[in-house]
Design a protein around this motif. Sequence first.
Motif, PDB file in Angstrom:
ATOM      1  N   SER A   1      -5.458  26.265  -7.740  1.00 28.15           N
ATOM      2  CA  SER A   1      -6.829  25.918  -8.077  1.00 28.15           C
ATOM      3  C   SER A   1      -7.063  24.440  -7.766  1.00 28.15           C
ATOM      4  CB  SER A   1      -7.085  26.193  -9.557  1.00 28.15           C
ATOM      5  OG  SER A   1      -8.414  25.890  -9.889  1.00 28.15           O
TER       6      SER A   1
ATOM      7  N   ARG B   1     -16.073  35.146  -5.128  1.00 30.81           N
ATOM      8  CA  ARG B   1     -16.725  34.497  -6.267  1.00 30.81           C
ATOM      9  C   ARG B   1     -15.785  33.527  -6.976  1.00 30.81           C
ATOM     10  NH1 ARG B   1     -19.206  39.683  -6.990  1.00 30.81           N
ATOM     11  NH2 ARG B   1     -17.575  40.280  -8.428  1.00 30.81           N
ATOM     12  N   ALA B   2     -14.490  33.610  -6.713  1.00 29.62           N
ATOM     13  CA  ALA B   2     -13.500  32.734  -7.359  1.00 29.62           C
ATOM     14  C   ALA B   2     -13.212  31.476  -6.545  1.00 29.62           C
ATOM     15  CB  ALA B   2     -12.201  33.515  -7.597  1.00 29.62           C
TER      16      ALA B   2
ATOM     17  N   ILE C   1     -10.903  28.043  -6.903  1.00 29.98           N
ATOM     18  CA  ILE C   1     -11.460  27.550  -8.166  1.00 29.98           C
ATOM     19  C   ILE C   1     -10.896  28.305  -9.378  1.00 29.98           C
ATOM     20  CG2 ILE C   1     -13.575  27.196  -9.515  1.00 29.98           C
ATOM     21  CD1 ILE C   1     -13.524  25.437  -7.049  1.00 29.98           C
ATOM     22  N   ARG C   2     -11.220  29.580  -9.475  1.00 25.83           N
ATOM     23  CA  ARG C   2     -10.938  30.359 -10.687  1.00 25.83           C
ATOM     24  C   ARG C   2      -9.585  31.072 -10.605  1.00 25.83           C
ATOM     25  NH1 ARG C   2     -15.093  34.518 -11.153  1.00 25.83           N
ATOM     26  NH2 ARG C   2     -16.436  32.719 -11.254  1.00 25.83           N
TER      27      ARG C   2
END
Length: 149
Positions: free
Chosen positions: A63, A88-89, A125-126
């Motif tokens: 991340s 989406r992550a 990111i996630r």
Amino acid sequence: MKNRIIAALALTALPFASLADANEITAGMAPAGILAKSNRERLPKLTLAAGQPIAEEPLRLKSGRFYTLEIEADGSQELALEGAGFFRAVWINEIVIEGIEIRPFGVASIEFDESGKAEISFVAIRPGSYHLTVPGSKGDTQQVTMTIE
């Protein structure tokens, strides 16, 4: 009132002063952060070919790290990779297809009707485990697991 404003400004500048020491800013240049060359990594290429595995092994990402992923289709069949959860992550910087740079707001899948290459640059990111899958396929080799730590 004047003392309060001066105190507020001093407290606001304090975190930046410690950041400057930690990153050894030289010649008045600020660090580039997540877009710095030292934070970039090229992932192994994914291949879309009829009956062939997409990737040799699952991919592990960190991340906050900037990645470049090349996807190549051999044109043996119309194939796509879908993975709305993965897309989406991550924050997608751009998708490059034949020299054309696309900066999308969101992506659910990428489909190749014929042979070609696409390069996606993004920041993970996630944290979690996500899959990029050939739609309608059932085999384990027709997907790649992308784990963001």
